[in-house]
Design a protein around this motif. Sequence first.
Motif, mmCIF file in Angstrom:
data_model
loop_
_atom_site.group_PDB
_atom_site.id
_atom_site.type_symbol
_atom_site.label_atom_id
_atom_site.label_comp_id
_atom_site.label_asym_id
_atom_site.label_seq_id
_atom_site.Cartn_x
_atom_site.Cartn_y
_atom_site.Cartn_z
ATOM 1 N N ILE A 67 0.835 -1.214 0.000
ATOM 2 C CA ILE A 67 0.000 0.000 0.000
ATOM 3 C C ILE A 67 0.863 1.255 0.000
ATOM 4 C CG2 ILE A 67 -1.612 1.365 1.404
ATOM 5 C CD1 ILE A 67 -2.883 -1.374 2.253
ATOM 6 N N GLU A 68 1.938 1.252 0.775
ATOM 7 C CA GLU A 68 2.776 2.457 0.906
ATOM 8 C C GLU A 68 3.683 2.692 -0.305
ATOM 9 O OE1 GLU A 68 4.945 2.025 4.570
ATOM 10 O OE2 GLU A 68 3.125 2.255 5.791
ATOM 11 N N HIS A 98 -5.178 -8.726 0.302
ATOM 12 C CA HIS A 98 -5.479 -8.345 1.689
ATOM 13 C C HIS A 98 -6.617 -7.329 1.699
ATOM 14 C CE1 HIS A 98 -4.949 -6.546 5.682
ATOM 15 N NE2 HIS A 98 -4.360 -7.700 6.003
ATOM 16 N N HIS A 99 -7.482 -7.422 2.696
ATOM 17 C CA HIS A 99 -8.664 -6.559 2.722
ATOM 18 C C HIS A 99 -8.306 -5.070 2.760
ATOM 19 C CE1 HIS A 99 -8.823 -5.420 7.068
ATOM 20 N NE2 HIS A 99 -8.109 -6.530 7.197
ATOM 21 N N LEU A 100 -7.197 -4.693 3.377
ATOM 22 C CA LEU A 100 -6.812 -3.276 3.398
ATOM 23 C C LEU A 100 -6.286 -2.810 2.037
ATOM 24 C CD1 LEU A 100 -5.199 -2.939 6.945
ATOM 25 C CD2 LEU A 100 -7.473 -2.191 6.192
ATOM 26 N N SER A 101 -5.598 -3.694 1.314
ATOM 27 C CA SER A 101 -5.164 -3.361 -0.046
ATOM 28 C C SER A 101 -6.376 -3.210 -0.952
ATOM 29 C CB SER A 101 -4.249 -4.454 -0.615
ATOM 30 O OG SER A 101 -3.087 -4.587 0.149
ATOM 31 N N GLN A 102 -7.319 -4.127 -0.814
ATOM 32 C CA GLN A 102 -8.544 -4.046 -1.610
ATOM 33 C C GLN A 102 -9.312 -2.751 -1.308
ATOM 34 O OE1 GLN A 102 -10.040 -6.781 -3.855
ATOM 35 N NE2 GLN A 102 -7.812 -6.816 -3.967
ATOM 36 N N LYS A 103 -9.368 -2.381 -0.046
ATOM 37 C CA LYS A 103 -10.042 -1.127 0.334
ATOM 38 C C LYS A 103 -9.320 0.074 -0.264
ATOM 39 C CE LYS A 103 -11.499 1.642 4.355
ATOM 40 N NZ LYS A 103 -11.657 2.776 3.501
ATOM 41 N N TRP A 104 -7.971 0.080 -0.194
ATOM 42 C CA TRP A 104 -7.202 1.184 -0.764
ATOM 43 C C TRP A 104 -7.500 1.306 -2.258
ATOM 44 C CZ3 TRP A 104 -4.000 3.075 -4.361
ATOM 45 C CH2 TRP A 104 -3.262 4.223 -4.075
ATOM 46 N N CYS A 105 -7.539 0.179 -2.944
ATOM 47 C CA CYS A 105 -7.831 0.184 -4.385
ATOM 48 C C CYS A 105 -9.239 0.715 -4.657
ATOM 49 C CB CYS A 105 -7.687 -1.223 -4.962
ATOM 50 S SG CYS A 105 -5.986 -1.827 -5.006
ATOM 51 N N ARG A 106 -10.219 0.244 -3.891
ATOM 52 C CA ARG A 106 -11.601 0.717 -4.052
ATOM 53 C C ARG A 106 -11.702 2.223 -3.832
ATOM 54 N NH1 ARG A 106 -13.105 -3.882 -1.966
ATOM 55 N NH2 ARG A 106 -12.968 -3.250 0.197
ATOM 56 N N ASP A 107 -10.980 2.715 -2.834
ATOM 57 C CA ASP A 107 -11.057 4.134 -2.465
ATOM 58 C C ASP A 107 -10.276 5.053 -3.398
ATOM 59 O OD1 ASP A 107 -12.574 3.329 -0.297
ATOM 60 O OD2 ASP A 107 -10.963 3.613 1.180
ATOM 61 N N ILE A 113 -10.173 -4.393 -10.605
ATOM 62 C CA ILE A 113 -10.783 -5.720 -10.588
ATOM 63 C C ILE A 113 -10.540 -6.318 -9.209
ATOM 64 C CG2 ILE A 113 -10.812 -8.006 -11.648
ATOM 65 C CD1 ILE A 113 -9.736 -6.643 -14.213
ATOM 66 N N GLU A 114 -11.618 -6.519 -8.473
ATOM 67 C CA GLU A 114 -11.493 -7.042 -7.108
ATOM 68 C C GLU A 114 -11.013 -8.485 -7.116
ATOM 69 O OE1 GLU A 114 -14.322 -5.986 -4.190
ATOM 70 O OE2 GLU A 114 -15.055 -4.281 -5.362
ATOM 71 N N LYS A 115 -10.449 -8.901 -5.984
ATOM 72 C CA LYS A 115 -9.786 -10.209 -5.886
ATOM 73 C C LYS A 115 -10.681 -11.379 -6.248
ATOM 74 C CE LYS A 115 -10.681 -11.090 -1.039
ATOM 75 N NZ LYS A 115 -10.253 -11.911 0.026
ATOM 76 N N ASP A 116 -11.972 -11.287 -5.983
ATOM 77 C CA ASP A 116 -12.872 -12.402 -6.259
ATOM 78 C C ASP A 116 -13.305 -12.474 -7.727
ATOM 79 O OD1 ASP A 116 -12.748 -13.108 -3.581
ATOM 80 O OD2 ASP A 116 -14.490 -11.888 -3.056
ATOM 81 N N ARG A 117 -12.903 -11.497 -8.509
ATOM 82 C CA ARG A 117 -13.302 -11.464 -9.920
ATOM 83 C C ARG A 117 -12.131 -11.727 -10.853
ATOM 84 N NH1 ARG A 117 -17.069 -7.340 -11.935
ATOM 85 N NH2 ARG A 117 -17.326 -9.072 -13.358
ATOM 86 N N TRP A 118 -11.006 -12.160 -10.316
ATOM 87 C CA TRP A 118 -9.814 -12.348 -11.134
ATOM 88 C C TRP A 118 -9.147 -13.665 -10.786
ATOM 89 C CZ3 TRP A 118 -8.977 -10.033 -15.363
ATOM 90 C CH2 TRP A 118 -7.748 -10.199 -15.997
ATOM 91 N N PRO A 119 -8.656 -14.401 -11.778
ATOM 92 C CA PRO A 119 -7.929 -15.641 -11.449
ATOM 93 C C PRO A 119 -6.739 -15.329 -10.536
ATOM 94 C CG PRO A 119 -8.301 -15.458 -13.818
ATOM 95 C CD PRO A 119 -8.709 -14.155 -13.208
#
Length: 190
Positions: A67-68, A98-107, A113-119
Amino acid sequence: MFDIDRVYNTQNDRVWAVDRADADKNGGTQQKRKFPQKVMVWLGACSKGLTPLVILDEETVDHTVYIEKVLPVALKYGNQFFGSDWVFQQDGAKPHSHHLSQKWCRDNFPTFIEKDRWPPNSPDLNPLDYSIWDQLVNNINWSKVYSKTTLIMELKLSVKKISESVVFESCACWTNRLYRRYQNDGSYLR
């Protein structure tokens, strides 16, 4: 991951040969140190070019380091190349999912492409894996690599030598590769 004994990528390192002697002649057998100095790097690629190489010198790259150090580079260059009309893609590495990386990406990213939508492990759909890393490795002057410092210097020089046409062509064939993967029921391409 790169080390001073050359690149470490068991997934992509293959030598096609008729016999062991031919394989060895073409780089099949190489001496390795037991614990070579190593460095992890990150690089982003798109149809407009490459991001700067990010050197991840820590022992472990977790979601905090990702993230950093990585995501701001991806965001800056994505916005620079495309404005607010682009999609960020990553693989299923633990720091990425990781959920915090996913949140950073969403924000922060316009779209990703979220983790559950990608191989989770898809070298067939990553231009770096199926094309660009190979050119980077071949651009390195391995005779100048004898320490972690010289490895980092060679990596920085080598990324600048990657051909724009290789980047463009590897990204241009991505849609076709995605379609072929879909036709192959998600299995690896051959």
